[in-house]
Design an enzyme around this catalytic site. Structure first.
Site, PDB file in Angstrom:
ATOM      1  CG  ASP A 147     -42.109 -29.812 -73.190  1.00  0.00           C
ATOM      2  OD1 ASP A 147     -41.707 -30.979 -73.021  1.00  0.00           O
ATOM      3  OD2 ASP A 147     -41.594 -28.837 -72.629  1.00  0.00           O
ATOM      4  CE1 TYR A 178     -42.681 -26.618 -64.986  1.00  0.00           C
ATOM      5  CE2 TYR A 178     -44.867 -26.339 -64.041  1.00  0.00           C
ATOM      6  CZ  TYR A 178     -43.517 -26.040 -64.054  1.00  0.00           C
ATOM      7  OH  TYR A 178     -43.002 -25.138 -63.121  1.00  0.00           O
ATOM      8  CG  HIS A 217     -38.830 -28.712 -63.524  1.00  0.00           C
ATOM      9  ND1 HIS A 217     -37.687 -27.956 -63.632  1.00  0.00           N
ATOM     10  CD2 HIS A 217     -39.706 -28.220 -64.439  1.00  0.00           C
ATOM     11  CE1 HIS A 217     -37.852 -27.041 -64.585  1.00  0.00           C
ATOM     12  NE2 HIS A 217     -39.074 -27.176 -65.084  1.00  0.00           N
ATOM     13  NE  ARG A 268     -46.259 -20.050 -58.574  1.00  0.00           N
ATOM     14  CZ  ARG A 268     -45.873 -20.809 -59.603  1.00  0.00           C
ATOM     15  NH1 ARG A 268     -45.562 -20.248 -60.750  1.00  0.00           N
ATOM     16  NH2 ARG A 268     -45.800 -22.118 -59.469  1.00  0.00           N
ATOM     17  CD  GLU A 301     -37.426 -26.895 -70.069  1.00  0.00           C
ATOM     18  OE1 GLU A 301     -37.813 -25.914 -69.411  1.00  0.00           O
ATOM     19  OE2 GLU A 301     -38.180 -27.560 -70.800  1.00  0.00           O
ATOM     20  CD  GLU A 332     -38.750 -31.720 -71.650  1.00  0.00           C
ATOM     21  OE1 GLU A 332     -39.659 -32.398 -72.205  1.00  0.00           O
ATOM     22  OE2 GLU A 332     -38.749 -30.474 -71.623  1.00  0.00           O
ATOM     23  CG  ASP A 377     -38.423 -28.045 -74.932  1.00  0.00           C
ATOM     24  OD1 ASP A 377     -38.279 -27.772 -76.136  1.00  0.00           O
ATOM     25  OD2 ASP A 377     -39.365 -27.604 -74.253  1.00  0.00           O
ATOM     26  NE  ARG A 383     -34.850 -22.414 -68.079  1.00  0.00           N
ATOM     27  CZ  ARG A 383     -35.719 -23.415 -68.040  1.00  0.00           C
ATOM     28  NH1 ARG A 383     -37.003 -23.183 -68.215  1.00  0.00           N
ATOM     29  NH2 ARG A 383     -35.293 -24.648 -67.840  1.00  0.00           N
ATOM     30  CD  GLN A 404     -40.196 -20.396 -70.128  1.00  0.00           C
ATOM     31  OE1 GLN A 404     -39.128 -20.890 -70.417  1.00  0.00           O
ATOM     32  NE2 GLN A 404     -41.109 -21.054 -69.452  1.00  0.00           N
ATOM     33  CE  LYS A 429     -39.761 -24.004 -72.429  1.00  0.00           C
ATOM     34  NZ  LYS A 429     -39.161 -25.092 -71.665  1.00  0.00           N
ATOM     35  CB  THR A 476     -37.131 -29.641 -79.348  1.00  0.00           C
ATOM     36  OG1 THR A 476     -37.888 -28.535 -78.841  1.00  0.00           O
ATOM     37  CG2 THR A 476     -37.263 -30.821 -78.408  1.00  0.00           C
ATOM     38  CD  GLU A 517     -35.208 -27.639 -61.812  1.00  0.00           C
ATOM     39  OE1 GLU A 517     -35.714 -28.331 -60.901  1.00  0.00           O
ATOM     40  OE2 GLU A 517     -35.144 -28.016 -63.002  1.00  0.00           O
TER      41      GLU A 517
END
Length: 448
Positions: free
Chosen positions: A152, A154, A159, A168, A225, A227, A259, A263, A266, A279, A283, A390
């Site tokens: 997978d 990123y 995103h 951050r 997710e 994807e 996926d 959260r 994780q 994860k 999937t 998000e």
């Protein structure tokens, strides 16, 4: 009876392949000519199915509201592959894919000719049609490929920026390496499931904000997710990287991919080595593999990349695809789903070719059937974000849903559905369903 042997791989020409994508082309199957149908004659995606009359999983191609039984078609002398290989009666597409791109294209050209509105071979023979066509409503879909490995990535700048801003410094949302290479991690192939498979809420370690030590419990921030994934069609030997300009020659086709992500699990586990149990539990992929040949008319330019990638990540031309994507959420007991996301694959910063080139630059080998996830696909606007993390900004902005109520993350009983399609002139090349419903957690024998 007319056979298709004259359309063998050796005689397939670029003009024949291009004709399979002609927007004016029509099929004698009326449903395939509906402008809203995912499976017109220009698509012809591959999958594995069974049905009540034959419970053996086997290869098929979607057309309109039916499935062409490729094993039956070959047995009738209407489909030719190299050496008459018995590849269509297998429970996965791997043996067919391993024949190579010339054979994929030969089969596409043969099927396009047989299903064309002007071809009487199947159109005028009811008994033959009954042997080789299966109504989709009667079919059970299976995983299309045996997946040796799953990776997978990123690769959506939007995103990665959103997540970096959330957790951050927003002014330094992207880590320095993100703009230099496609970031990825090795996932868990054993828990890839086909659309329609229920997904059980995972258990794991959770670190609550004010607690000194973690607790064991059910995930409280279950997410999607949005994807896509691509399927490796030609592997590379150990120690022999795939060149970026040649990478698309190694790709058989694409699927939709969800996926699922825990959260909160994780957030606690990902330092220092990245996601693990957050994860690995599931999937979901769509059942039909849409080939790059079907997607060719929808090729567009990828976003500008700055700084210029290192030499091994450079390729000429256009390597993005204009694929519209949507996600809907339907609570248990509610008839009408809520569309929570609309975005497009063309926003992806790193291309599939760059992902594969980077994956193999160390000498890592890939195998036929390997699955490569794009990473969450988010666009530039708030309604185009490809995850609830998000869309709700980690729960701070709940979404209103049909039937009343709101969502920050997924609750038990929710059904999430991904959809994707390329819009042509009067037709669409679609991927079909990618659906999963969340079941309650099973505590098992975990610790307190």
């Amino acid at each position: 009876m007319t056979t298709a042997s004259h359309l063998s791989a050796q005689s397939t020409q670029p003009a024949q392949l291009a004709a399979t994508r002609d927007p004016a082309k029509r099929s004698w199957l009326a449903a395939a000519n509906d402008a809203a149908c995912d499976f017109p004659i220009q698509n012809l995606p591959f999958g594995i199915f069974s049905d009540p009359l034959n419970d053996a999983p086997r290869a098929g191609v979607a057309i309109g509201d039916a499935i062409v039984d490729l094993a039956a078609l070959q047995a009738a002398g209407l489909l030719s592959v190299a050496g008459d290989a018995d590849v269509f009666s297998r429970p996965a597409l791997n043996a067919f894919i391993a024949l190579g791109r010339d054979e994929w294209r030969s089969v596409r050209v043969q099927l396009s000719a047989l299903l064309d509105a002007e071809c009487p071979t199947l159109r005028e023979h009811a008994a033959l049609r009954a042997r080789v066509l299966v109504p989709m409503r009667d079919a059970t879909m299976h995983l299309p490929v045996d997946i040796p490995g799953y990776t997978d990535f990123y690769s959506s700048k939007e995103h990665a920026t959103n997540v970096g801003s959330m957790f951050r410094d927003p002014k330094n949302a992207l880590l320095p390496n993100w703009s230099e290479m496609p970031i990825g991690y090795n996932g868990r192939a054993s828990s890839v499931v086909v659309t329609g498979t229920p997904v059980r809420r995972p258990m794991g370690q959770l670190k609550l904000p004010d607690a000194e030590r973690p607790i064991y419990g059910a995930c409280r921030k279950l997410d999607i997710e949005l994807e896509t994934g691509f399927i490796i069609g030609r592997g590379n030997a150990l120690g022999e990287p795939v060149a970026c300009d040649e990478a698309e020659d190694h790709i058989f086709g694409m699927v939709l991919l969800n996926d699922w992500s825990a959260r909160d699990i994780q957030q606690w586990e990902y330092v220092p080595l990245g996601p693990f149990n957050a994860k690995t539990f599931a999937t979901t992929i769509s059942a039909w593999v849409v080939t790059l040949d079907a997607l060719e008319p929808f090729r567009v330019s990828q976003p500008e990349q700055s700084p210029e990638p290192l030499a091994y990540l450079r390729h000429e031309g256009r390597h993005a695809f204009d694929i519209s994507l949507e996600v809907t959420l339907r609570p248990e007991g509610v008839d009408k789903p809520t569309t929570i996301c609309r975005t497009n694959f063309k926003y992806m910063y790193w291309t599939m070719a760059q992902q594969l080139a980077h994956h193999t630059v160390s000498g890592c080998n890939t195998r036929v059937g390997d699955l490569m996830g794009s990473g969450t696909i988010s666009g530039p606007t708030p309604d185009s974000f490809g995850s609830l993390l998000e869309l709700t900004w980690n729960g701070a902005r709940p979404l209103s849903i049909e039937g009343g109520g709101t969502r920050t993350f997924i609750v038990d009983g929710d059904e999430l559905a991904l959809a994707g399609w390329c819009q042509g002139a009067g037709y669409r090349v679609g991927f079909g369903a990618c659906v999963g419903k969340i079941l309650p957690a099973s505590a098992g024998k975990g610790g307190a």
